[in-house]
Design a protein around this motif. Structure first.
Motif, PDB file in Angstrom:
ATOM      1  N   GLY A 141     -54.319   7.127  30.580  1.00 21.44           N
ATOM      2  CA  GLY A 141     -54.354   8.198  29.579  1.00 21.44           C
ATOM      3  C   GLY A 141     -55.265   9.339  30.007  1.00 21.44           C
ATOM      4  O   GLY A 141     -54.885  10.515  29.937  1.00 21.44           O
ATOM      5  N   LEU A 142     -56.458   9.013  30.471  1.00 22.40           N
ATOM      6  CA  LEU A 142     -57.401  10.041  30.914  1.00 22.40           C
ATOM      7  C   LEU A 142     -56.853  10.805  32.116  1.00 22.40           C
ATOM      8  O   LEU A 142     -57.041  12.019  32.231  1.00 22.40           O
ATOM      9  CB  LEU A 142     -58.748   9.399  31.256  1.00 22.40           C
ATOM     10  N   SER A 143     -56.137  10.110  32.990  1.00 22.39           N
ATOM     11  CA  SER A 143     -55.557  10.778  34.161  1.00 22.39           C
ATOM     12  C   SER A 143     -54.566  11.858  33.765  1.00 22.39           C
ATOM     13  O   SER A 143     -54.452  12.879  34.434  1.00 22.39           O
ATOM     14  CB  SER A 143     -54.877   9.761  35.085  1.00 22.39           C
ATOM     15  N   ARG A 144     -53.856  11.641  32.679  1.00 22.22           N
ATOM     16  CA  ARG A 144     -52.853  12.613  32.239  1.00 22.22           C
ATOM     17  C   ARG A 144     -53.510  13.926  31.801  1.00 22.22           C
ATOM     18  O   ARG A 144     -52.985  15.004  32.020  1.00 22.22           O
ATOM     19  CB  ARG A 144     -51.997  12.051  31.106  1.00 22.22           C
ATOM     20  N   VAL A 145     -54.700  13.815  31.202  1.00 25.79           N
ATOM     21  CA  VAL A 145     -55.467  15.003  30.805  1.00 25.79           C
ATOM     22  C   VAL A 145     -56.113  15.614  32.044  1.00 25.79           C
ATOM     23  O   VAL A 145     -56.017  16.827  32.268  1.00 25.79           O
ATOM     24  CB  VAL A 145     -56.542  14.648  29.751  1.00 25.79           C
ATOM     25  N   TYR A 146     -56.742  14.795  32.853  1.00 23.62           N
ATOM     26  CA  TYR A 146     -57.407  15.257  34.072  1.00 23.62           C
ATOM     27  C   TYR A 146     -56.441  16.041  34.962  1.00 23.62           C
ATOM     28  O   TYR A 146     -56.791  17.085  35.515  1.00 23.62           O
ATOM     29  CB  TYR A 146     -57.975  14.058  34.835  1.00 23.62           C
ATOM     30  N   LEU A 147     -55.229  15.538  35.099  1.00 25.54           N
ATOM     31  CA  LEU A 147     -54.232  16.180  35.974  1.00 25.54           C
ATOM     32  C   LEU A 147     -53.571  17.398  35.333  1.00 25.54           C
ATOM     33  O   LEU A 147     -52.687  18.006  35.927  1.00 25.54           O
ATOM     34  CB  LEU A 147     -53.172  15.160  36.396  1.00 25.54           C
ATOM     35  N   GLY A 148     -53.989  17.758  34.126  1.00 19.84           N
ATOM     36  CA  GLY A 148     -53.494  18.975  33.481  1.00 19.84           C
ATOM     37  C   GLY A 148     -52.132  18.846  32.849  1.00 19.84           C
ATOM     38  O   GLY A 148     -51.490  19.843  32.524  1.00 19.84           O
ATOM     39  N   LEU A 149     -51.661  17.616  32.642  1.00 17.86           N
ATOM     40  CA  LEU A 149     -50.297  17.400  32.162  1.00 17.86           C
ATOM     41  C   LEU A 149     -50.196  17.147  30.665  1.00 17.86           C
ATOM     42  O   LEU A 149     -49.114  17.280  30.090  1.00 17.86           O
ATOM     43  CB  LEU A 149     -49.677  16.231  32.928  1.00 17.86           C
ATOM     44  N   HIS A 150     -51.309  16.752  30.033  1.00 18.24           N
ATOM     45  CA  HIS A 150     -51.287  16.441  28.606  1.00 18.24           C
ATOM     46  C   HIS A 150     -52.581  16.852  27.926  1.00 18.24           C
ATOM     47  O   HIS A 150     -53.655  16.800  28.532  1.00 18.24           O
ATOM     48  CB  HIS A 150     -51.107  14.937  28.369  1.00 18.24           C
ATOM     49  N   TYR A 151     -52.447  17.208  26.664  1.00 20.03           N
ATOM     50  CA  TYR A 151     -53.609  17.406  25.805  1.00 20.03           C
ATOM     51  C   TYR A 151     -54.130  16.022  25.399  1.00 20.03           C
ATOM     52  O   TYR A 151     -53.365  15.049  25.391  1.00 20.03           O
ATOM     53  CB  TYR A 151     -53.210  18.161  24.534  1.00 20.03           C
ATOM     54  N   PRO A 152     -55.391  15.925  24.996  1.00 23.90           N
ATOM     55  CA  PRO A 152     -55.908  14.640  24.519  1.00 23.90           C
ATOM     56  C   PRO A 152     -55.099  14.063  23.353  1.00 23.90           C
ATOM     57  O   PRO A 152     -54.909  12.842  23.287  1.00 23.90           O
ATOM     58  CB  PRO A 152     -57.341  14.979  24.087  1.00 23.90           C
ATOM     59  N   THR A 153     -54.597  14.898  22.467  1.00 21.15           N
ATOM     60  CA  THR A 153     -53.803  14.382  21.341  1.00 21.15           C
ATOM     61  C   THR A 153     -52.468  13.812  21.796  1.00 21.15           C
ATOM     62  O   THR A 153     -51.949  12.896  21.164  1.00 21.15           O
ATOM     63  CB  THR A 153     -53.575  15.461  20.263  1.00 21.15           C
ATOM     64  N   ASP A 154     -51.917  14.301  22.889  1.00 16.62           N
ATOM     65  CA  ASP A 154     -50.692  13.719  23.448  1.00 16.62           C
ATOM     66  C   ASP A 154     -50.960  12.284  23.890  1.00 16.62           C
ATOM     67  O   ASP A 154     -50.161  11.374  23.654  1.00 16.62           O
ATOM     68  CB  ASP A 154     -50.215  14.497  24.687  1.00 16.62           C
ATOM     69  N   VAL A 155     -52.116  12.108  24.540  1.00 18.85           N
ATOM     70  CA  VAL A 155     -52.516  10.797  25.047  1.00 18.85           C
ATOM     71  C   VAL A 155     -52.850   9.859  23.889  1.00 18.85           C
ATOM     72  O   VAL A 155     -52.448   8.694  23.887  1.00 18.85           O
ATOM     73  CB  VAL A 155     -53.712  10.959  26.023  1.00 18.85           C
ATOM     74  N   LEU A 156     -53.558  10.373  22.900  1.00 19.87           N
ATOM     75  CA  LEU A 156     -53.907   9.570  21.731  1.00 19.87           C
ATOM     76  C   LEU A 156     -52.645   9.082  21.018  1.00 19.87           C
ATOM     77  O   LEU A 156     -52.529   7.895  20.682  1.00 19.87           O
ATOM     78  CB  LEU A 156     -54.776  10.387  20.771  1.00 19.87           C
ATOM     79  N   ALA A 157     -51.694   9.969  20.835  1.00 20.14           N
ATOM     80  CA  ALA A 157     -50.436   9.593  20.179  1.00 20.14           C
ATOM     81  C   ALA A 157     -49.675   8.566  21.019  1.00 20.14           C
ATOM     82  O   ALA A 157     -49.126   7.591  20.487  1.00 20.14           O
ATOM     83  CB  ALA A 157     -49.565  10.823  19.939  1.00 20.14           C
ATOM     84  N   GLY A 158     -49.643   8.750  22.330  1.00 20.10           N
ATOM     85  CA  GLY A 158     -48.967   7.797  23.209  1.00 20.10           C
ATOM     86  C   GLY A 158     -49.628   6.433  23.183  1.00 20.10           C
ATOM     87  O   GLY A 158     -48.954   5.402  23.125  1.00 20.10           O
ATOM     88  N   GLY A 159     -50.958   6.416  23.217  1.00 19.14           N
ATOM     89  CA  GLY A 159     -51.687   5.152  23.156  1.00 19.14           C
ATOM     90  C   GLY A 159     -51.447   4.421  21.849  1.00 19.14           C
ATOM     91  O   GLY A 159     -51.254   3.199  21.821  1.00 19.14           O
ATOM     92  N   LEU A 160     -51.434   5.170  20.769  1.00 23.22           N
ATOM     93  CA  LEU A 160     -51.189   4.585  19.445  1.00 23.22           C
ATOM     94  C   LEU A 160     -49.768   4.037  19.341  1.00 23.22           C
ATOM     95  O   LEU A 160     -49.562   2.911  18.880  1.00 23.22           O
ATOM     96  CB  LEU A 160     -51.430   5.654  18.378  1.00 23.22           C
ATOM     97  N   LEU A 161     -48.808   4.809  19.800  1.00 21.30           N
ATOM     98  CA  LEU A 161     -47.408   4.387  19.758  1.00 21.30           C
ATOM     99  C   LEU A 161     -47.192   3.137  20.619  1.00 21.30           C
ATOM    100  O   LEU A 161     -46.551   2.165  20.188  1.00 21.30           O
ATOM    101  CB  LEU A 161     -46.503   5.522  20.234  1.00 21.30           C
ATOM    102  N   GLY A 162     -47.738   3.126  21.823  1.00 19.78           N
ATOM    103  CA  GLY A 162     -47.614   1.971  22.703  1.00 19.78           C
ATOM    104  C   GLY A 162     -48.285   0.731  22.132  1.00 19.78           C
ATOM    105  O   GLY A 162     -47.756  -0.382  22.229  1.00 19.78           O
ATOM    106  N   THR A 163     -49.436   0.929  21.500  1.00 19.58           N
ATOM    107  CA  THR A 163     -50.160  -0.183  20.888  1.00 19.58           C
ATOM    108  C   THR A 163     -49.380  -0.779  19.724  1.00 19.58           C
ATOM    109  O   THR A 163     -49.230  -2.005  19.628  1.00 19.58           O
ATOM    110  CB  THR A 163     -51.562   0.275  20.424  1.00 19.58           C
ATOM    111  N   VAL A 164     -48.873   0.078  18.857  1.00 18.62           N
ATOM    112  CA  VAL A 164     -48.095  -0.402  17.703  1.00 18.62           C
ATOM    113  C   VAL A 164     -46.865  -1.179  18.172  1.00 18.62           C
ATOM    114  O   VAL A 164     -46.574  -2.267  17.662  1.00 18.62           O
ATOM    115  CB  VAL A 164     -47.703   0.765  16.767  1.00 18.62           C
ATOM    116  N   CYS A 165     -46.163  -0.637  19.148  1.00 16.63           N
ATOM    117  CA  CYS A 165     -44.984  -1.333  19.670  1.00 16.63           C
ATOM    118  C   CYS A 165     -45.368  -2.654  20.342  1.00 16.63           C
ATOM    119  O   CYS A 165     -44.668  -3.658  20.182  1.00 16.63           O
ATOM    120  CB  CYS A 165     -44.227  -0.447  20.657  1.00 16.63           C
ATOM    121  N   GLY A 166     -46.466  -2.656  21.077  1.00 21.86           N
ATOM    122  CA  GLY A 166     -46.922  -3.877  21.742  1.00 21.86           C
ATOM    123  C   GLY A 166     -47.277  -4.965  20.749  1.00 21.86           C
ATOM    124  O   GLY A 166     -46.895  -6.129  20.917  1.00 21.86           O
ATOM    125  N   VAL A 167     -47.988  -4.606  19.686  1.00 21.80           N
ATOM    126  CA  VAL A 167     -48.353  -5.575  18.646  1.00 21.80           C
ATOM    127  C   VAL A 167     -47.100  -6.090  17.946  1.00 21.80           C
ATOM    128  O   VAL A 167     -46.928  -7.302  17.750  1.00 21.80           O
ATOM    129  CB  VAL A 167     -49.336  -4.950  17.630  1.00 21.80           C
TER     130      VAL A 167
END
Length: 175
Positions: A141-167
């Motif tokens: 997630g941090l790499s996506r922001v570091y590499l200039g490809l995503h805002y932090p909220t993009d990563v936060l939303a992706g992490g949340l979505l992946g977590t919910v689906c995983g659970v």
């Protein structure tokens, strides 16, 4: 409506705070490598390999992980169509990016969604995996922001979505 602007400005400041370190060679090597752990080749390959090489609860967890990966990407694609947010490097002039950056929409981060969707079932099965898999997922997630490809909220939303689906998929498989 003013709070949305304040929230967006905070998102941009956080983004720029991370992306400004782009010129550090060691960080470039690390983040350029770890970002691929959220890509299709790694996530699909890892889940197929885990399903083929394991048995019992571990195999059921690998199946839950593969199911989570599949299910989580349906909303990712729909949200990217419904909410066509430009990538930060397209909106913020001073963004540092690698060669050949992605050109599709930014929200939510597909790489972050993918890595969280496959690691969460394994963390739920064996909490000791938390110490290795969660830092890896956060690193993607941090790499996506570091590499200039995503805002932090993009990563936060992706992490949340992946977590919910995983659970959800972990409990669906009733491991």
């Amino acid at each position: 409506m003013k709070w949305l602007l304040v929230f967006y400005q905070l998102d941009c400041r956080l983004f720029q705070g991370v992306n400004r370190h782009f010129d550090i060679r060691g960080l470039n090597l690390f983040f350029s490598a770890i970002t691929h752990f959220g890509g299709a080749l790694f996530t699909v390959g890892a889940t197929i390999l885990a399903m083929g090489l394991t048995t019992g609860e571990l195999r059921l967890t690998a199946i839950a992980s593969a199911l989570s990966l599949t299910i989580s990407h349906l909303p990712v694609h729909l949200i990217k169509k419904w909410y066509p947010r430009k990538r930060p490097y397209m909106s913020l002039g001073s963004t540092k990016i690698p060669r050949n950056p992605l050109k599709d929409h930014s929200f939510p981060s597909g790489h972050t969604t993918a890595i969280f969707s496959i690691v969460i079932p394994f963390i739920l099965l064996m909490p000791v995996f938390l110490y290795s898999l969660l830092p890896m997922a956060f690193g993607v997630g941090l790499s996506r922001v570091y590499l200039g490809l995503h805002y932090p909220t993009d990563v936060l939303a992706g992490g949340l979505l992946g977590t919910v689906c995983g659970v959800f998929c972990f409990h669906l498989m009733a491991v």
